[in-house]
Write an enzyme that holds these catalytic residues in place. Sequence first.
Site, PDB file in Angstrom:
ATOM      1  N   ASP A   1      -3.600   6.770   7.160  1.00 42.66           N
ATOM      2  CA  ASP A   1      -2.945   5.466   7.324  1.00 42.66           C
ATOM      3  C   ASP A   1      -3.717   4.580   8.293  1.00 42.66           C
ATOM      4  O   ASP A   1      -3.143   3.781   9.021  1.00 42.66           O
ATOM      5  CB  ASP A   1      -1.501   5.659   7.813  1.00 42.66           C
ATOM      6  CG  ASP A   1      -0.659   4.406   7.669  1.00 42.66           C
ATOM      7  OD1 ASP A   1      -0.853   3.668   6.699  1.00 42.66           O
ATOM      8  OD2 ASP A   1       0.200   4.155   8.538  1.00 42.66           O
TER       9      ASP A   1
ATOM     10  N   GLY B   1       0.793  -1.216   0.000  1.00 36.86           N
ATOM     11  CA  GLY B   1       0.000   0.000   0.000  1.00 36.86           C
ATOM     12  C   GLY B   1       0.826   1.267   0.000  1.00 36.86           C
ATOM     13  O   GLY B   1       0.368   2.325  -0.443  1.00 36.86           O
TER      14      GLY B   1
END
Length: 691
Positions: free
Chosen positions: A314, A202
């Site tokens: 995040d 990611g």
Amino acid sequence: MGTPLSLLVHAFLAIGLMCVSVPTASAQDPEIDKLLKSPVGKDWVTNGGNLTNQRYSTLKQIDTSNAKQLKGAWMTRLKGSGMGGKYSAEATPLVKDGIMYVVTGDDDVFALNAKTGEITWERWSGIEQAITTVCCGWLNRGLAMGEGKIFLGQLDANVVALDMKTGKEVWKTAIEDWRNGYGVTSAPLYYDGIIYSGVTGGEFGVRGRLTALDAKTGKILWRSYTLPGPGEVGAESWPAGTTHAMRGGASIWNTPAIDPELGLLYFATGNCGPDYDGSMREGDNLFCASIMAIDAKTGQYKWHFQQVHHDIWDYDAASPVVLFDTVINGQPRKALAEVGRTGWVYILDRTNGKPLIGIEEKPVPQEPRQKTAKTQPYPVGDNTVPTCAPPAPGYDKAGCIFDPFWDTPVVIQPGGQGGTNWSPMPYDPDTGYLYVPGTIRSSVFARVPSEWKNGIRYTNGTQSPPVGSRLAGTFTAIDVTTNKIAWQQQMPYRTGGGGGSTVTAGGLLLRGEPDGNFVALNAKTGEVLSKFQTGFGADAPPMVYEVDGQEYISIVTGGNVIQGSATGDAVWTFALNGKVQPLWPPPPPAQVAGPLGAIAAGVNSIKIGDNNVEYAYWPARTRVKPGTAVTFTNVGDLPHTATATAGMEGAWDTGALAKGDTKTITFDKPGNYYYICTPHPWMYGQVIVEP
């Protein structure tokens, strides 16, 4: 008085197990499939114990009355594998027929006699050490087994099958190329002839996916993408006519769960990409930070629930989903739970993805440049960590969860490493509790734009704890019928990025801690029943098994780079008749953010990744005169930076330094210059400039 919850739950579990225990016609390993669908007994054959990921053992020889007698039955060192500053030890061992199988952070696999700890075979991965797309330390969270083979994913994005008896490689399949930003850290799942594996990446702008492979041959059967292509479900949540969804992250860091009766496979997904910049990806950005259900045979989408819309913080959903049957308002329900970095537990109906307890969409602060979502989901119940940051010196704003940011640094709690990260959360059908490890940590967020390049870190921002801020944790029992705290312990260290825990029918809650202690608690009350010092950071999940009528508890101890706990290469196993004594305590992890160690006077050369400690500056603190040119040299294996901490004194950056690269920065003015590595923001350094 009504029927006790535990009796209703056990009755419902029994009905459910009868429904799902009939072998399917296509089963390739009926014995393993039966164990995967059954309550965990003497063998532990998959990462989460069985297909539910409950991490609940029915063994009860060791219980609340005798847990204080636990001692080391044996301790085995794994020949230095995965021991060093770049590795984390996070794997759950597997046990079948008296043999234990364990993997290290270097993807090396060992088979041990589960009664004595003697190594019976070893397989050294020989994995390329020049891999540059590792996110958060070299690690492997576990194995799978079936059809006479042991299966693992590797950091180089290969899935490998080994012969259980010899450790010899049977097949190896590349599900991607690490040079494109992909890797595998999660334990794969075996069921009904299929291996399921997620991918990391990611932080490198990948397109997340789950890959299904034929367990016999390693042939890829299908891929189920976590980011939609044009015209697919969820495509409307990304800007039309763009390719942002194709590099939008949504990694799978966790081992899936399966409900064989429903034919559904469940997993959770990671952050959006670029991580801290939503300016170009207007929309909710499905299926980032989500729980997903797909058809276990075909990978076809069935349902999803998004925990964080348009994630810019995040806030991965990285912990494994947990399946359980419970009773809510007198009605039996098929439930699923997952805990996020937000500090909330999300409890859903696993048949359709709808909330069981209640989750409310609430308005949140806006930053038009970030294209922030207008609302975010707030679960009804209790959060397990604080959701607002305390003030921090040097920063104008301290914010709460979902507060936005742009180019001015904002301190937010939970930070992106707060709440619960990858740590598994077990479920105890006897108490009706989920057990949640949490991290209390603020982060300074700021957006720093960049362009996407294949295989290069693509986060467009930074986060790190303010220097001097608190690093701590919680450990919480959550009642699944209310999503409220049953009991909670304040922890001196971060625990949400550590090993999680396991529960037993003996009433025990078992966990490791970053200070090296293995701890047994009363699962109902949280009372500590025993502690045992392993000598290394105990940041992996324990497991329970039986050999020759005796119950054992095992845990891998080798530290965790994000936690900052002591490295090692040990497997500890405990029993009531154990005779192995505890080791001396290792250095404890930090409780305050910032550089550690003595101040080196006059040193103007900083080495990054020296002394076999990948994630550190050497020296971390130095004092120099004004006008001194300080040279930063990367001698580690991974790319690193030395970047001035956002909001603090000065603004300077070495940029990304590959192995062998150097950069010189001249410090002209007196001051206190803190810096971090932006790809690895738990690394701190300090240059003190004094006349």
